[in-house]
Write a protein that holds these residues in place. Structure first.
Motif, mmCIF file in Angstrom:
data_model
loop_
_atom_site.group_PDB
_atom_site.id
_atom_site.type_symbol
_atom_site.label_atom_id
_atom_site.label_comp_id
_atom_site.label_asym_id
_atom_site.label_seq_id
_atom_site.Cartn_x
_atom_site.Cartn_y
_atom_site.Cartn_z
ATOM 1 N N TRP A 35 34.674 37.325 55.637
ATOM 2 C CA TRP A 35 33.475 37.981 55.112
ATOM 3 C C TRP A 35 32.225 37.121 55.245
ATOM 4 C CZ3 TRP A 35 30.470 36.199 51.017
ATOM 5 C CH2 TRP A 35 31.006 35.143 50.262
ATOM 6 N N ARG A 36 32.410 35.811 55.379
ATOM 7 C CA ARG A 36 31.266 34.902 55.474
ATOM 8 C C ARG A 36 30.769 34.715 56.903
ATOM 9 N NH1 ARG A 36 34.895 30.712 52.163
ATOM 10 N NH2 ARG A 36 36.336 31.673 53.647
ATOM 11 N N SER A 85 34.003 42.503 48.198
ATOM 12 C CA SER A 85 34.114 43.774 48.909
ATOM 13 C C SER A 85 32.984 44.740 48.567
ATOM 14 C CB SER A 85 35.461 44.438 48.596
ATOM 15 O OG SER A 85 35.555 44.736 47.217
ATOM 16 N N THR A 86 32.201 44.454 47.532
ATOM 17 C CA THR A 86 31.178 45.413 47.089
ATOM 18 C C THR A 86 29.787 44.790 46.987
ATOM 19 O OG1 THR A 86 31.763 44.930 44.782
ATOM 20 C CG2 THR A 86 32.829 46.836 45.812
ATOM 21 N N GLY A 105 43.282 41.903 47.963
ATOM 22 C CA GLY A 105 42.066 42.170 48.720
ATOM 23 C C GLY A 105 41.975 41.409 50.020
ATOM 24 N N LEU A 106 43.121 41.156 50.672
ATOM 25 C CA LEU A 106 43.096 40.456 51.950
ATOM 26 C C LEU A 106 42.202 41.194 52.950
ATOM 27 C CD1 LEU A 106 44.125 38.293 53.946
ATOM 28 C CD2 LEU A 106 46.073 39.809 54.426
ATOM 29 N N GLY A 147 37.666 40.823 55.829
ATOM 30 C CA GLY A 147 38.541 40.471 54.714
ATOM 31 C C GLY A 147 38.190 39.157 54.062
ATOM 32 N N ARG A 148 39.055 38.736 53.172
ATOM 33 C CA ARG A 148 38.827 37.531 52.376
ATOM 34 C C ARG A 148 38.813 36.268 53.234
ATOM 35 N NH1 ARG A 148 41.120 37.876 47.226
ATOM 36 N NH2 ARG A 148 41.208 35.610 47.225
ATOM 37 N N VAL A 149 39.655 36.234 54.283
ATOM 38 C CA VAL A 149 39.738 35.079 55.165
ATOM 39 C C VAL A 149 39.730 35.575 56.605
ATOM 40 C CG1 VAL A 149 40.996 33.623 53.537
ATOM 41 C CG2 VAL A 149 42.263 35.089 55.124
#
Length: 738
Positions: free
Chosen positions: A142-143, A213-214, A107-108, A124-126
């Motif tokens: 994502w943050r 992601s959701t 899930g990158l 993405g994740r990072v």
């Protein structure tokens, strides 16, 4: 109390829309729906689907290559030994970044935002930058604030976005995309509904996975809420409370880097629950986190026995905090005249001077730190007394005994042959250097240390608590709000610690303080925090917070006096012995009215077919809350089988066999009254068999509920039945007794 207003979801029937009005790509069920409801040829849809997947695959390959390059660079940076403390701190930061990149494999890349001005950003994740460090990010974390529209944009409030795309991957391969126009042509109430439902339909593995992601808008609102004070989140079953709590940790550590220097504490209801969520935060790249239960929060102390609910309720009350404070205060020494011996001479410290030093030492300090502060003052007071007495003696000698003084001087000179003369060697008076060093010499004197220890002894928290709980007279004196029967019950308890003793022990340990300040141990901040009872965390997250007693809430506050706390739970699922039926009651003793309320209103996990059973159970539990609104259907109606007590085990075994066969690759759990657990464990050794309380926070594809009436008959049984009914994501079966 403030309140975060939940996102008001539109309740019209959702439509899943793809690029240019097409359905989600990569989902055969939706393609079939599309073929039956639209005139566009299926072949055209297939071409568009393949084109979109290929486009995102190319970007995923680019992002993966960049991640690997950055990880290799960090690995090289970390290969050299740090030269100093600054370099060690830098390497800790780099090691955290490397770990975050290493874990960001699955899930990158999971999202894309197409802005109305033509800008395209992937989420993405990072976060990743390309070779041009001054340019736009290659991949948004994502943050990051710029990524927030991915979770919050709607057709009514598009936030400058024209389209949102969810990208589904398996390892390094894109397997599907879901597009949502944000131009008002769709009225879907859920963000990325196709991706969300696909995730919810996946088999359960026995471990909670990330939902980055959701995430839905009302969840994201809570995740990104300010960390300025206590935030209490009410959420019914399946609303994603735990997901929200853990992703909030990841967000706060990203948004407030200094918080990572203090670590974040995550409190869960049980070790089983902590194992269930153990993979989430590491998967999000977060390592500055300590996970514990209230029972394991005190280093070196473990629960050794169970206890009755009445006793647990008694010892969970807030009254114990002032009782323990008053007890420790009573153990402080009382002011009196002190007579100390130093180098063969006695010195008297007046009671008034002792009283003044005591007041100064005790002010705002725990017992042992106050003693250390008093001892330091006493060393200076004694030093002053020694100097004053020497000066008084010399003055007396100068007035009438000059000849004696001369002989003394000659004797001192004779004795000092071969060594450097000091001020007192020359004229009997202390030099400035001697006066300055005298308190230190006194502090190192073993006899003085023994005197202080005897007058103000060290205390052990465990011994002190055992003595207090066993002494009815002391309990009546310091906890006068306890009834006589309650005092008798508490004093009759056996020696091993019970769960409700841990908060009392923690309170006493805090009031006493450490005899010596412990030194930090461990390279990582989480390792240091885990070993220290008195560690102050940057933030505390409490899951299943409705179970905490008032004294357990005091444990939380001690570890985060700044009150940066996020607590998630469902007051209607409370199974603990305390009598709280609202959040206001639960946190009043610690937070008063200074807390913010938020609510999760949508049930994503538990299907409608099961949630329809919960309203009458909630009414029996005395709840005034409506159950959360389920947004998905499993297509399976809950079923009930009957059995006599003699047939119960056999019927349960057969039901579990059928469920496991239907949900191969997933998980099945069994929930039963406490009195039937042992019987069921003998015939169901390969599936979880738990009480309703033990199942809190867990989920399975299918749940078998054994003897639901027996669960309802237990203490707070209707609350327990509410928990038990809502653990499944697909199918619920029940075995009722006849």
């Amino acid at each position: 109390m403030r309140r975060i207003r939940p996102y008001a979801c539109r309740r019209n029937a959702p439509r899943l829309i793809g690029a240019a009005g097409k359905p989600q790509y990569g989902d055969s069920r939706m393609r079939q729906n599309y073929s039956s409801n639209n005139s566009t040829p299926a072949a055209a849809d297939g071409v568009a689907r393949r084109s979109a997947i290929a486009e995102e695959q190319a970007f995923l390959d680019l992002a993966t290559a960049r991640r690997d390059t950055l990880a290799d660079h960090l690995r090289t940076e970390l290969s050299s030994d740090p030269a100093d403390a600054v370099e060690r701190a830098r390497q800790r930061m780099l090691r955290r970044q490397h770990e975050e990149l290493r874990r960001a494999r699955e899930g990158l890349v999971f999202g894309r935002l197409d802005a109305r001005d033509g800008t395209v950003r992937h989420v993405g994740r990072v976060g990743l930058r390309d070779d041009c460090e001054d340019g736009e990010p290659l991949l948004l974390d994502w943050r990051a604030p710029a990524a927030r529209p991915f979770y919050t944009a709607t057709a009514v409030d598009p936030q400058g976005q024209a389209r949102r795309r969810h990208i589904r991957t398996t390892e390094s391969t894109v397997v599907g995309v879901d597009d949502e126009p944000l131009d008002g042509t769709t009225t879907a109430e859920l963000v990325g509904e196709g991706a969300l439902l696909a995730a919810l339909d996946e088999r359960r593995t026995g471990h909670l996975s990330t939902a980055v992601s959701t995430l839905q808008r009302e969840q994201d609102d809570i995740i990104r809420a300010e960390a300025t004070g206590p935030l209490i989140v009410q959420g019914g079953p399946g609303t994603g409370k735990t997901v929200v709590a853990l992703h909030r940790v990841a967000y706060l550590l990203f948004a407030h880097p200094t918080m990572a220097e203090q670590a974040v504490l995550v409190l869960g209801p049980s070790p089983r629950f902590l194992r269930y969520i153990a993979q989430v935060l590491p998967a999000l790249g977060e390592t500055a986190v300590v996970s514990a239960t209230c029972d394991t929060l005190l280093p070196g102390i473990r629960v050794g026995r169970d206890e009755s609910r009445p006793l647990a309720e008694i010892k969970g009350r807030a009254l114990w905090q002032p009782a323990l404070e008053n007890h420790v205060t009573s153990l402080l020494p009382r002011p009196r005249e002190l007579k100390l011996r130093w180098e063969g001479e006695f010195y008297v410290i007046p009671a008034a001077t002792v009283a003044q030093a005591l007041v100064s030492a005790v002010q705002g300090r725990p017992y042992h730190r106050a003693r250390a502060a008093f001892a330091e003052q006493l060393h200076h007071i004694l030093a002053d007394a020694v100097v004053a007495q020497r000066e008084a003696l010399m003055d007396e000698m100068e007035e009438g005994f000059e000849d004696i003084l001369a002989r003394v001087d000659r004797s001192m000179r004779h004795d000092s042959v071969g060594r450097r003369a000091t001020g007192s060697d020359v004229d009997g008076l202390f030099s400035a250097e001697e006066v300055e060093s005298l308190p230190g010499r006194i502090a190192e004197n073993a006899a003085i240390a023994r005197f202080v220890e005897a007058w103000w002894p060290s205390l052990d928290a465990e011994t002190l608590l055992r003595d207090l709980l066993a002494d009815r007279a002391l309990l009546a004196r310091f906890a006068p709000r306890l009834t006589t029967d309650e005092i008798i019950a508490v004093s009759a308890e056996p020696a091993p610690w019970a769960s409700s003793d841990i908060p009392l022990l923690d309170a006493l340990a805090d009031l006493l303080g450490e005899v010596e300040t412990p030194q930090p141990q461990g390279e990582f901040v989480a390792d240091q925090a885990r070993r220290r009872r008195d560690w102050v965390y940057g933030h505390v997250v409490v899951d299943e917070a409705q179970e905490l007693s008032e004294m357990q809430w005091q444990m939380v506050l001690r570890r985060c006096p700044g009150r940066s706390v996020t607590a998630v739970g469902d007051i209607d699922q409370a199974a603990a012995a305390h009598r709280h039926t609202s959040w206001a009651q639960a946190v009043q003793a610690v937070f008063g009215d200074r807390w913010t309320a938020a609510e999760l209103t949508i049930c994503y996990r538990t299907p409608r077919e099961v949630m329809s059973l919960t309203a009458p159970v909630l009414r029996e539990a005395g709840s005034r809350n409506a159950p959360p609104r389920a947004v998905r259907s499993s297509g399976r109606t809950p079923w009930v089988r009957t059995a006599t007590p003699a047939e119960l085990a056999g019927v349960a075994v057969e039901a579990v066999r059928e469920l496991r066969q239907r949900w191969q690759g997933g998980t099945v759990g069994v929930i039963a009254p406490a009195g039937r657990i042992a019987e069921l464990l003998t015939v169901l050794a390969d599936v979880p068999v738990l009480t309703a309380t033990q199942s809190k926070g867990l989920e399975w594809d299918a749940t078998l509920l054994v003897d639901p009436e027996g669960i309802a008959a237990e203490p707070r049984g209707w609350n327990g039945l509410y928990v038990a009914l809502t653990r499944c994501t697909q199918e619920l079966g029940q075995v009722a007794l006849t």
